[in-house]
Design an enzyme around this catalytic site. Structure first.
Site, PDB file in Angstrom:
ATOM      1  N   GLU A  40      -1.700  -1.709  25.316  1.00 14.17           N
ATOM      2  CA  GLU A  40      -1.982  -2.740  26.302  1.00 14.17           C
ATOM      3  C   GLU A  40      -0.756  -3.647  26.452  1.00 14.17           C
ATOM      4  OE1 GLU A  40      -5.613  -5.863  27.229  1.00 14.17           O
ATOM      5  OE2 GLU A  40      -4.980  -5.607  25.151  1.00 14.17           O
ATOM      6  N   LYS A 113      -9.872  -3.111  33.145  1.00 14.00           N
ATOM      7  CA  LYS A 113     -10.520  -3.699  31.964  1.00 14.00           C
ATOM      8  C   LYS A 113     -11.732  -4.541  32.356  1.00 14.00           C
ATOM      9  CE  LYS A 113      -9.353  -6.349  27.783  1.00 14.00           C
ATOM     10  NZ  LYS A 113      -8.261  -7.090  27.107  1.00 14.00           N
ATOM     11  N   CYS A 153      -8.750  -2.550  24.511  1.00 13.13           N
ATOM     12  CA  CYS A 153      -8.752  -3.679  23.579  1.00 13.13           C
ATOM     13  C   CYS A 153     -10.141  -4.286  23.335  1.00 13.13           C
ATOM     14  CB  CYS A 153      -7.756  -4.734  24.070  1.00 13.13           C
ATOM     15  SG  CYS A 153      -7.213  -5.893  22.793  1.00 13.13           S
TER      16      CYS A 153
END
Length: 265
Positions: A40, A113, A153
């Site tokens: 990321e 995301k 993440c």
């Protein structure tokens, strides 16, 4: 299939980060990896949260996307491009996006995301929603060995996302986990996602102290469907790699058919 996760300590200079990514991707491909994963925020860990707005690209064009397409095509690999900032319809924000390139250099999957990190403890504070627009669509793509699920993440803390993907052979997690939260939860969450979904998990992290003073946890790793850590890189630049074996997945699911025993859908 051999797969690899790249670990970086990205800074505030886009060109330097691209050069580092090029070197590490080339090394991992030379080692035999056919699928490569970047972390990321690999293009930029800015001095301010808003710095990512200055390099945000429209979908389908721009130097970051051109670089990733070139690397996939040149190295003849599947390339999961960590995350890059794409332009958002919301003013003052970006989409934190994973794009996947085939060995021909064409985009075959996209994931924005969904879960945006927020954390405050003592002097440490993060709030991604200030500069990022969340995505709303679960994403995966198909390889010959099975489906690859895409996550980023903070998504790691939401197991329902991975159930929504359906059966996967591999789940990928590009990340920039903080040192504080990573030390406490990173490995146990990754191993839990591998065990409960009976698939491989490949996690690619930022791993060190960045120019902006932030410290990330690193510990990029490959985990098998039984929850065993096959490879790990605690800190620093480099990569971890290993084999994705469809027979291992099949044998585990046959001996312990937990996915078939589910009662809540």
């Amino acid at each position: 299939m051999k797969i690899a996760a790249i670990q970086m300590i990205s800074g505030a200079d886009l060109e330097h980060n691209i050069a580092t990514a090029r070197r590490l991707l080339t090394e991992a491909a030379a080692d035999g990896a056919q699928l490569l994963l970047l972390p990321e925020y690999w293009p930029l860990m800015g001095l301010r949260d808003t710095d990512k707005l200055d390099i945000a690209e429209p979908a389908g064009t721009g130097p970051m996307q051109s670089f990733l397409a070139e690397m996939a095509r040149t190295l003849k690999v599947w390339l999961i491009g960590g995350t890059i900032p794409l332009q958002s319809p919301e003013p003052g924000k970006v989409l934190n996006t994973t794009l996947v390139w085939s060995p021909e250099g064409t985009v075959c999957a996209r994931y924005d995301k969904m879960h945006l990190f927020g954390f405050t403890k003592d002097e440490e504070s993060y709030e991604e929603s200030r500069t990022i627009t969340p995505g709303h669509q679960v994403a995966a793509f198909d390889l010959e060995l099975g489906q690859v699920g895409l996550s980023i993440c903070y998504d790691l803390r939401f197991p329902e996302l991975y159930r929504a993907m359906g059966p996967c052979a591999l789940i990928v997690v590009p990340a920039a986990f903080t040192y504080t939260t990573g030390q406490a939860h990173w490995e146990i969450l990754l191993r839990a996602r591998a065990i409960e979904n009976q698939c491989y998990v490949l996690a690619s992290g930022q791993g060190g102290v960045h120019q902006n003073g932030r410290r990330t946890w690193g510990h990029s790793m490959l985990i098998d469907p039984w929850g065993k850590v096959l490879a790990v890189l605690p800190e620093g630049e480099g990569f971890v790699s290993g084999e994705l074996d469809a027979d291992v997945i099949r044998n585990i699911r046959q001996s312990l058919p937990a996915l078939q025993h589910r009662q809540i859908w």
